[in-house]
Structure formats: C-alpha cells, structure tokens
Design an enzyme around this catalytic site. Structure first.
Site, PDB file in Angstrom:
ATOM      1  CE  LYS A 116       2.173  -7.418   4.980  1.00  0.00           C
ATOM      2  NZ  LYS A 116       3.344  -7.789   4.166  1.00  0.00           N
TER       3      LYS A 116
ATOM      4  NE  ARG B 147       6.121  -3.893  10.822  1.00  0.00           N
ATOM      5  CZ  ARG B 147       6.071  -4.228   9.554  1.00  0.00           C
ATOM      6  NH1 ARG B 147       6.575  -5.380   9.169  1.00  0.00           N
ATOM      7  NH2 ARG B 147       5.528  -3.426   8.658  1.00  0.00           N
TER       8      ARG B 147
ATOM      9  NE  ARG C 165       7.844  -4.341  -5.332  1.00  0.00           N
ATOM     10  CZ  ARG C 165       7.586  -4.286  -4.033  1.00  0.00           C
ATOM     11  NH1 ARG C 165       6.390  -4.635  -3.577  1.00  0.00           N
ATOM     12  NH2 ARG C 165       8.516  -3.892  -3.180  1.00  0.00           N
TER      13      ARG C 165
ATOM     14  NE  ARG D 167       9.644   0.095  -2.352  1.00  0.00           N
ATOM     15  CZ  ARG D 167       8.987  -0.522  -1.372  1.00  0.00           C
ATOM     16  NH1 ARG D 167       7.698  -0.772  -1.495  1.00  0.00           N
ATOM     17  NH2 ARG D 167       9.619  -0.901  -0.285  1.00  0.00           N
TER      18      ARG D 167
ATOM     19  NE  ARG E 221      12.049  -4.896   2.070  1.00  0.00           N
ATOM     20  CZ  ARG E 221      11.597  -4.603   0.840  1.00  0.00           C
ATOM     21  NH1 ARG E 221      12.444  -4.343  -0.144  1.00  0.00           N
ATOM     22  NH2 ARG E 221      10.305  -4.588   0.611  1.00  0.00           N
TER      23      ARG E 221
END
Length: 216
Positions: A13, A90, A129, A162, A173
């Site tokens: 996104k 959301r 990541r 992260r 999530r």
C-alpha cells in the site's frame, strides 16, 4: 478522483500510494499520520484519541470517522485532484458511516484498489524485511538479500528489523485484518467499486493494472 487503497500488511500500500499521489496529484491521507498530527498539535480530536490510546484501548470508530472527515472537509490540499485514503476504513462500521457522510458530495469514493497477496507471500515480505538505520536502504532476506548477511551493501552498517516483524505478531495482524477488513471489501464489492489487483508480482505489472482500472 477519490480512492481508497486497501490490502493486508506487506501488500505494498505504501509503495503504490507514493506513486499514485505523485502521478495523479492526490492528497495521500494515512489514518496513522492523522492520529499523530492531531495528538502532536493537541487538538480536541487528538486529546480524545490519546485518552483511549493511553488507556490501552482502540480508538472508537466514531472518533476515527470524525478525524478523517475533519481532514477531508477542512484541511485537504486545495491543489490536489482528490484524495487517496490509506488505512481507512478498517471496519464495516467505519465504511457505512463514511458512505453516509459523503454520499452525494465531492468527497464520495470513486475507486477502491484492493491489493491481493497470498498470506504465505505476505509472511516472507514482512518477516524477511531488514533495513539500514544509517542510510535507510531496505532489504528482504528472501527477495533482495544483502551481499553479506545482515550488512548493508551501501554503507556497511549492521541491518535491523522491526520488533513486531515476528511470526506471532504477524499471525495476529493478518487474522485481525481478515476478520475486520473482509466485510469492508464485501461492502464495496456490492457497490461495484472494488478493483482487485494481484499484487504478488513485480512493481511494473501491478502498476499497469492499477492505471488500467483507474481509467475505466
């Protein structure tokens, strides 16, 4: 042109929002940025949101709706050719309230871009990541690994990741996303507004499909 861009964490996104806002001169609105801006400016909406966040609660749908609508009605870039909403709505309640508040106005949604990526690909994108805290270069151990493990190719600094990029957090999530957001996709599908884009590909083919959908 007013666009909602939707997709699970790791679907791209942010990447495609940046391209869209540059190509079409859209005002890119992230709900996370709205929260931070209102809280840092100590607005009435910000103080109300902070009270929930400080208590460890989710910000209620009604407050999120008011914050988004306040921006669209009072703070949008006057030179923008529309908006690009990222991260909102959301929930189904947010989508229904937003439609009711904007129906028949210049703020009504024109397009919903849904970036569809299989969960196993999202897992590799997120869990793989790595980033360089010194120069900002981004890597992925599955798709774009550094030449030397955990070392930045550009500046030689040790790479970091992260703390919430772990398997347990990601599972939660993605489950939350599916539970809350699928009804939103169904809501807009019933109105013929959703363009489902297969985002499990290289950048350019995805971008070409986005452009094609927006031209319809």
């Amino acid at each position: 042109m007013n666009i909602l861009i939707m997709g699970a964490p790791g679907s791209g996104k942010g990447t495609f929002s940046n391209r869209l806002k540059d190509e079409i001169k859209l005002d890119h609105i992230s709900t996370g940025d709205l929260f931070r801006e209102n809280i840092s400016n100590d607005t009435e909406l910000g103080r109300e949101a902070k009270s929930y966040m400080d208590a460890g609660h989710l910000v209620p749908d009604d407050l999120v709706n008011r914050m988004v609508l306040d921006y669209l009605k009072n703070k949008m870039d006057p030179e923008a050719d529309g908006y690009l909403l990222d991260g909102y709505p959301r929930t189904l309640a947010q989508a229904e309230a937003f439609e009711e508040a904007t129906k028949g106005t210049d703020l009504a949604v024109d397009h919903i871009l849904y970036l569809d990526v299989p969960h196993e690909v999202l897992s590799k994108r997120i869990l793989g990541r790595r980033s360089c805290p010194q120069c900002g270069e981004i890597y992925n151990i599955y798709f774009k690994a550094p030449a030397t493990e955990n070392v930045c190719d550009k500046c030689g600094h040790e790479l970091t990741y992260r703390s919430d990029d772990n398997a347990e957090s990601l599972k939660t999530r993605l489950e939350d996303y599916d539970r809350l957001t699928q009804p939103v996709i169904d809501f807009y599908n019933d109105r013929g507004l959703v363009a489902s884009i297969s985002a499990d590909r290289d950048f350019e083919p995805i971008w070409a499909d986005i452009v094609k959908e927006l031209k319809k």
